[in-house]
Scaffold this motif. Structure first.
Motif, PDB file in Angstrom:
ATOM      1  N   UNK A  47      44.012  41.824  36.001  1.00 40.89           N
ATOM      2  CA  UNK A  47      45.357  41.475  35.206  1.00 40.89           C
ATOM      3  C   UNK A  47      45.371  40.311  34.510  1.00 40.89           C
ATOM      4  N   UNK A  48      44.544  40.219  33.809  1.00 41.57           N
ATOM      5  CA  UNK A  48      44.018  38.846  32.924  1.00 41.57           C
ATOM      6  C   UNK A  48      44.111  37.594  33.742  1.00 41.57           C
ATOM      7  N   UNK A  49      43.365  37.612  34.865  1.00 41.63           N
ATOM      8  CA  UNK A  49      43.437  36.501  35.977  1.00 41.63           C
ATOM      9  C   UNK A  49      44.652  36.168  36.973  1.00 41.63           C
ATOM     10  N   UNK A  50      45.741  37.130  36.747  1.00 43.38           N
ATOM     11  CA  UNK A  50      47.028  36.918  37.487  1.00 43.38           C
ATOM     12  C   UNK A  50      46.744  37.446  39.032  1.00 43.38           C
ATOM     13  N   UNK A  51      45.535  38.339  39.023  1.00 38.01           N
ATOM     14  CA  UNK A  51      45.522  38.972  40.335  1.00 38.01           C
ATOM     15  C   UNK A  51      44.210  38.832  40.961  1.00 38.01           C
ATOM     16  N   UNK A  52      43.996  38.732  42.008  1.00 36.76           N
ATOM     17  CA  UNK A  52      42.607  38.395  43.063  1.00 36.76           C
ATOM     18  C   UNK A  52      42.495  39.356  43.882  1.00 36.76           C
TER      19      UNK A  52
ATOM     20  N   UNK B  83      49.264  49.556  41.354  1.00 39.28           N
ATOM     21  CA  UNK B  83      50.334  48.994  41.383  1.00 39.28           C
ATOM     22  C   UNK B  83      50.507  47.616  41.297  1.00 39.28           C
ATOM     23  N   UNK B  84      49.696  46.783  41.781  1.00 34.54           N
ATOM     24  CA  UNK B  84      49.673  45.202  41.452  1.00 34.54           C
ATOM     25  C   UNK B  84      49.526  44.660  40.157  1.00 34.54           C
TER      26      UNK B  84
ATOM     27  N   UNK C 194      44.914  33.182  47.053  1.00 34.25           N
ATOM     28  CA  UNK C 194      46.016  32.648  46.337  1.00 34.25           C
ATOM     29  C   UNK C 194      46.038  31.496  45.658  1.00 34.25           C
ATOM     30  N   UNK C 195      45.317  30.698  46.018  1.00 32.49           N
ATOM     31  CA  UNK C 195      45.055  29.431  45.468  1.00 32.49           C
ATOM     32  C   UNK C 195      44.329  29.145  44.388  1.00 32.49           C
ATOM     33  N   UNK C 196      43.672  30.353  44.166  1.00 28.28           N
ATOM     34  CA  UNK C 196      42.882  30.349  42.819  1.00 28.28           C
ATOM     35  C   UNK C 196      43.885  29.978  41.633  1.00 28.28           C
ATOM     36  N   UNK C 197      43.432  28.960  40.797  1.00 28.32           N
ATOM     37  CA  UNK C 197      44.350  28.692  39.764  1.00 28.32           C
ATOM     38  C   UNK C 197      44.748  29.988  38.802  1.00 28.32           C
ATOM     39  N   UNK C 198      45.776  29.837  38.359  1.00 22.34           N
ATOM     40  CA  UNK C 198      46.519  31.060  37.460  1.00 22.34           C
ATOM     41  C   UNK C 198      46.821  32.191  38.240  1.00 22.34           C
ATOM     42  N   UNK C 199      46.445  32.318  39.387  1.00 20.18           N
ATOM     43  CA  UNK C 199      46.483  33.825  40.197  1.00 20.18           C
ATOM     44  C   UNK C 199      47.984  33.949  40.584  1.00 20.18           C
ATOM     45  N   UNK C 200      48.740  34.824  40.261  1.00 16.75           N
ATOM     46  CA  UNK C 200      50.283  35.128  40.706  1.00 16.75           C
ATOM     47  C   UNK C 200      50.022  35.965  42.111  1.00 16.75           C
ATOM     48  N   UNK C 201      49.315  36.897  42.372  1.00 14.78           N
ATOM     49  CA  UNK C 201      48.938  37.728  43.495  1.00 14.78           C
ATOM     50  C   UNK C 201      47.472  37.693  44.124  1.00 14.78           C
TER      51      UNK C 201
ATOM     52  N   UNK D 297      49.842  38.418  48.955  1.00 15.05           N
ATOM     53  CA  UNK D 297      50.685  36.845  48.745  1.00 15.05           C
ATOM     54  C   UNK D 297      50.936  36.845  47.332  1.00 15.05           C
ATOM     55  N   UNK D 298      52.137  36.458  46.980  1.00 16.83           N
ATOM     56  CA  UNK D 298      52.388  36.122  45.615  1.00 16.83           C
ATOM     57  C   UNK D 298      53.120  34.452  45.283  1.00 16.83           C
ATOM     58  N   UNK D 299      53.088  34.254  44.146  1.00 17.99           N
ATOM     59  CA  UNK D 299      53.350  32.599  43.928  1.00 17.99           C
ATOM     60  C   UNK D 299      54.819  32.455  43.326  1.00 17.99           C
ATOM     61  N   UNK D 300      55.035  33.402  42.334  1.00 16.67           N
ATOM     62  CA  UNK D 300      56.437  33.166  41.775  1.00 16.67           C
ATOM     63  C   UNK D 300      57.089  34.442  41.711  1.00 16.67           C
TER      64      UNK D 300
END
Length: 321
Positions: free
Chosen positions: A213-218, A310-311, A245-252, A269-272
């Motif tokens: 997801x363009x780096x937003x999901x790990x 889903x994610x 979750x602490x990886x830069x730019x990750x939302x989930x 886990x999610x950030x925002x």
């Protein structure tokens, strides 16, 4: 909302239950309640039933009194469930619940199904341990009870950094600290310190991870074979999903590990802006908006595909919904 002492009034026997794979908030709330009852009502028959939990929590008072199994025919006047959102989350403890005269759920999950006769639930609170403090007589919370509640609070708030931590959370933490608990040691011992198995599992999970997801999901997966190679168990998986979750730019972040052939435990886990509890609920699990989990069945590729579908959709939203 009723106080604990009102709930216990006139009761002669009580069983305390928590959810399967007990985490810090589950262990802390169950032991905190157990110690409170032992102090306030020493003549009351009180038993606590849990699945085995991390040895890091063994220093808490009452940990040596826990029944690590549910093989009992006892019928209790009251059964109190801490930190579990539904009956399925009790595992073998559900039978103890079913036999009890009265049942009460003390919880902070918005996904609570109301499975008990009385539900004392507050979804906008950081942890079941924080809720328990509000339900107890404040002047009766001694050092041992405080250590249990503080442990649960730091685990469900990520040492007070999650959005669920409020000014009231910090106020209560301060009151618990004022009892003389070794709060720095509790944080280090139960939250940050890792054994060698945990460290190896963490390293492998990071190596296995991929971005979507363009780096937003790990997402990362550990198979049963990999866990066996580390001699690791489910109790060694704590902290991995949070590290991802602490990886830069990750939302989930999503972490899965194989508990038995083609059965995977998934933690998210999610950030925002992504509500991972909704995704977990779609797969029969539950939790909170920023921390949730579920169990998935199928091959590694199958469960990954279902979860990622889903994610990825949620992560690619702009977060303004």
């Amino acid at each position: 909302m009723e106080k604990i002492d009102q709930v216990l009034s006139g009761c002669r026997s009580v069983a305390i239950l928590g959810h399967v794979h007990p985490d810090g908030d589950c262990v802390g709330s169950c032991l905190g309640l157990y110690n409170y009852i032992q102090k306030r009502y020493p003549a009351m028959e009180t038993d606590i039933y849990l699945e085995p939990f991390q040895k890091e929590f063994a220093f808490l008072k009452g940990a040596d009194q826990v029944h690590y199994g549910f093989e009992t025919e006892k019928v209790y006047e009251l059964c109190i469930v801490c930190d579990a959102s539904d009956r399925k989350r009790l595992g073998g403890g559900a039978e103890i619940l079913d036999r009890a005269g009265r049942t009460i759920s003390i919880d902070h999950h918005k996904t609570n199904t109301g499975f008990a006769g009385l539900t004392l639930m507050q979804a906008d609170i950081s942890s079941t341990c924080e809720l328990l403090y509000e339900l107890m007589e404040e002047d009766q919370v001694d050092r041992e009870i405080a250590a249990c509640l503080y442990t649960g609070m730091i685990h469900d708030t990520g040492v007070f950094k999650y959005q669920s931590a409020t000014a009231r959370t910090m106020e209560i933490a301060g009151k618990l600290m004022a009892t003389g608990i070794p709060f720095t040691d509790i944080i280090d011992r139960t939250f940050y310190q890792k054994n060698y198995r945990q460290s190896k599992a963490m390293g492998q999970a990071l190596l296995n991870s991929s971005l979507y997801a363009q780096g937003k999901l790990i997402c990362s997966v550990l198979t049963a074979k990999e866990l066996a190679g580390f001699q690791a168990t489910s109790m060694d998986m704590e902290g991995i999903v949070e590290q991802l979750r602490l990886v830069e730019d990750v939302e989930v972040s999503a972490f899965l590990y194989e508990m038995e052939p083609e059965t995977f435990k998934a933690s998210m886990r999610s950030r925002e802006y992504v509500d991972v509890s909704e995704i977990a609920a779609a797969f029969g699990g539950g939790g909170h908006a920023r921390a949730a989990g579920c169990t998935l069945h199928g091959s590694r590729e199958e469960v990954m595909c279902r979860l990622l579908n889903r994610l990825e959709k949620e992560c690619l939203r702009d977060g303004t919904k």
